[in-house]
Design a protein around this motif. Structure first.
Motif, mmCIF file in Angstrom:
data_model
loop_
_atom_site.group_PDB
_atom_site.id
_atom_site.type_symbol
_atom_site.label_atom_id
_atom_site.label_comp_id
_atom_site.label_asym_id
_atom_site.label_seq_id
_atom_site.Cartn_x
_atom_site.Cartn_y
_atom_site.Cartn_z
ATOM 1 N N PRO A 106 -3.400 -2.465 -4.289
ATOM 2 C CA PRO A 106 -2.084 -3.536 -5.344
ATOM 3 C C PRO A 106 -0.839 -2.649 -5.280
ATOM 4 O O PRO A 106 0.011 -3.713 -5.212
ATOM 5 C CB PRO A 106 -3.276 -2.953 -6.566
ATOM 6 N N TRP A 107 -0.450 -1.552 -5.380
ATOM 7 C CA TRP A 107 0.700 -1.219 -5.602
ATOM 8 C C TRP A 107 1.503 -1.562 -3.990
ATOM 9 O O TRP A 107 3.287 -1.213 -3.976
ATOM 10 C CB TRP A 107 0.931 0.531 -5.507
ATOM 11 N N GLN A 108 0.494 -1.552 -2.855
ATOM 12 C CA GLN A 108 1.673 -2.032 -1.194
ATOM 13 C C GLN A 108 1.954 -3.175 -1.844
ATOM 14 O O GLN A 108 1.982 -4.259 -1.692
ATOM 15 C CB GLN A 108 0.833 -1.858 -0.376
ATOM 16 N N ALA A 109 3.137 -3.351 -0.808
ATOM 17 C CA ALA A 109 4.027 -4.937 -1.092
ATOM 18 C C ALA A 109 3.714 -5.421 0.091
ATOM 19 O O ALA A 109 2.744 -5.149 0.618
ATOM 20 C CB ALA A 109 5.717 -4.628 -0.538
ATOM 21 N N PRO A 110 3.225 -6.638 -0.470
ATOM 22 C CA PRO A 110 2.069 -7.876 0.964
ATOM 23 C C PRO A 110 3.032 -7.701 2.338
ATOM 24 O O PRO A 110 4.314 -7.620 2.333
ATOM 25 C CB PRO A 110 2.835 -9.246 0.477
ATOM 26 N N ALA A 111 2.002 -7.817 2.738
ATOM 27 C CA ALA A 111 2.995 -7.620 4.298
ATOM 28 C C ALA A 111 3.520 -9.081 5.019
ATOM 29 O O ALA A 111 3.653 -10.082 4.386
ATOM 30 C CB ALA A 111 1.718 -7.754 5.835
ATOM 31 N N LYS A 112 4.720 -9.009 5.164
ATOM 32 C CA LYS A 112 5.617 -9.907 6.166
ATOM 33 C C LYS A 112 5.210 -11.055 6.859
ATOM 34 O O LYS A 112 5.008 -9.931 7.684
ATOM 35 C CB LYS A 112 7.557 -8.893 6.120
ATOM 36 N N PRO A 113 5.459 -12.089 7.130
ATOM 37 C CA PRO A 113 4.814 -12.674 8.665
ATOM 38 C C PRO A 113 5.998 -12.404 9.297
ATOM 39 O O PRO A 113 7.171 -12.162 9.224
ATOM 40 C CB PRO A 113 5.555 -14.455 7.716
ATOM 41 N N GLU A 114 5.255 -12.645 10.283
ATOM 42 C CA GLU A 114 5.900 -11.819 11.278
ATOM 43 C C GLU A 114 6.890 -13.306 12.484
ATOM 44 O O GLU A 114 6.907 -14.818 12.176
ATOM 45 C CB GLU A 114 4.730 -11.419 12.853
ATOM 46 N N ALA A 115 8.118 -13.056 12.224
ATOM 47 C CA ALA A 115 8.824 -13.327 12.906
ATOM 48 C C ALA A 115 8.862 -14.878 13.936
ATOM 49 O O ALA A 115 8.652 -13.685 15.165
ATOM 50 C CB ALA A 115 10.609 -13.596 12.812
ATOM 51 N N LYS A 116 9.149 -15.506 14.685
ATOM 52 C CA LYS A 116 8.884 -15.947 15.558
ATOM 53 C C LYS A 116 9.961 -16.531 16.386
ATOM 54 O O LYS A 116 11.390 -16.628 16.337
ATOM 55 C CB LYS A 116 7.824 -17.212 15.472
ATOM 56 N N LEU A 153 -8.284 -4.128 -2.617
ATOM 57 C CA LEU A 153 -8.067 -3.708 -0.871
ATOM 58 C C LEU A 153 -9.198 -4.446 0.009
ATOM 59 O O LEU A 153 -8.613 -4.756 0.788
ATOM 60 C CB LEU A 153 -8.730 -2.902 -1.015
ATOM 61 N N GLU A 154 -10.502 -5.347 -0.668
ATOM 62 C CA GLU A 154 -11.577 -5.866 -0.030
ATOM 63 C C GLU A 154 -10.525 -7.536 0.132
ATOM 64 O O GLU A 154 -10.716 -7.612 0.968
ATOM 65 C CB GLU A 154 -12.654 -6.216 -0.717
ATOM 66 N N ILE A 155 -10.002 -8.086 -0.416
ATOM 67 C CA ILE A 155 -9.478 -9.700 -0.941
ATOM 68 C C ILE A 155 -8.320 -9.612 -0.370
ATOM 69 O O ILE A 155 -8.345 -9.750 0.568
ATOM 70 C CB ILE A 155 -9.284 -9.477 -2.133
ATOM 71 N N ASP A 156 -7.110 -8.411 -0.460
ATOM 72 C CA ASP A 156 -6.041 -8.798 0.131
ATOM 73 C C ASP A 156 -5.269 -7.951 1.800
ATOM 74 O O ASP A 156 -4.804 -8.515 2.252
ATOM 75 C CB ASP A 156 -4.979 -8.528 -0.561
ATOM 76 N N GLY A 157 -6.507 -6.371 1.927
ATOM 77 C CA GLY A 157 -5.888 -6.053 2.915
ATOM 78 C C GLY A 157 -5.565 -5.368 2.693
ATOM 79 O O GLY A 157 -5.218 -4.411 3.890
ATOM 80 N N ARG A 158 -4.845 -4.537 1.365
ATOM 81 C CA ARG A 158 -3.607 -3.683 1.266
ATOM 82 C C ARG A 158 -4.641 -3.461 -0.370
ATOM 83 O O ARG A 158 -4.875 -4.025 -0.810
ATOM 84 C CB ARG A 158 -2.611 -4.287 1.822
#
Length: 118
Positions: free
Chosen positions: A108-118, A101-106
Motif C-alpha cells: 500500500p505504501w508503494q507508488a503505482p507502477a507507471k505505464p510503459e511509454a511506447k 498486495l494480492e490485489i494490486d501487486g504492490r
C-alpha cells in the motif's frame, strides 16, 4: 442504559457489520463468479472472484478494527487490554496489507507502477 452499555452496543454493531460485509462480499463474489463463468473464461471468473473476496475482507477488517478500538479505549482502557488491542491491530493491518498486495501487486505504501511509454 448508561454510556458504557451504549458504547458496548455500538462496538457490537460494528462487529456484526464487519462480519456482514465479509459475508455479503463473498456471496456477491460467488454470484459474479457464476455469472462470469457462464459469459467469460474460467480464468477471468476466478480473478474477479478473488478480487471481490479480498476487497470485502479488507473492508470488513477495517470495520472490525474500529469496533475493537472503540471497545478497548472506551470500556476497558487497562494496559493489558491496550496491549492485546495493539497485537490485534498489528495482525489485522498485516492481513490488510497482504490482501492489498494480492490485489494490486504492490504494498500500500508503494507508488503505482507507471505505464510503459511506447
Amino acid at each position: 442504559m448508561n454510556l458504557i452499555d451504549t458504547i458496548r452496543n455500538v462496538s457490537d454493531i460494528m462487529d456484526a457489520l464487519g462480519v456482514a460485509i465479509v459475508s455479503i462480499g463473498v456471496l456477491r463474489g460467488l454470484f459474479l463468479f457464476i455469472k462470469d463463468w457462464i459469459t467469460q473464461t474460467l480464468d477471468i471468473a476466478y480473478k474477479v472472484f478473488r478480487i471481490q473476496i479480498v476487497r470485502s475482507l479488507i473492508l470488513g477488517l477495517e470495520i472490525l478494527v474500529a469496533g475493537d478500538v472503540i471497545r478497548t479505549v472506551a470500556i476497558s482502557p487497562s494496559l493489558t487490554s491496550v496491549a492485546v488491542l495493539g497485537v490485534i491491530v498489528l495482525i489485522r493491518c498485516f492481513l490488510s496489507w497482504s490482501l492489498s498486495l494480492e490485489i494490486d501487486g504492490r504494498w500500500p505504501w508503494q507508488a503505482p507502477a507507471k505505464p510503459e511509454a511506447k
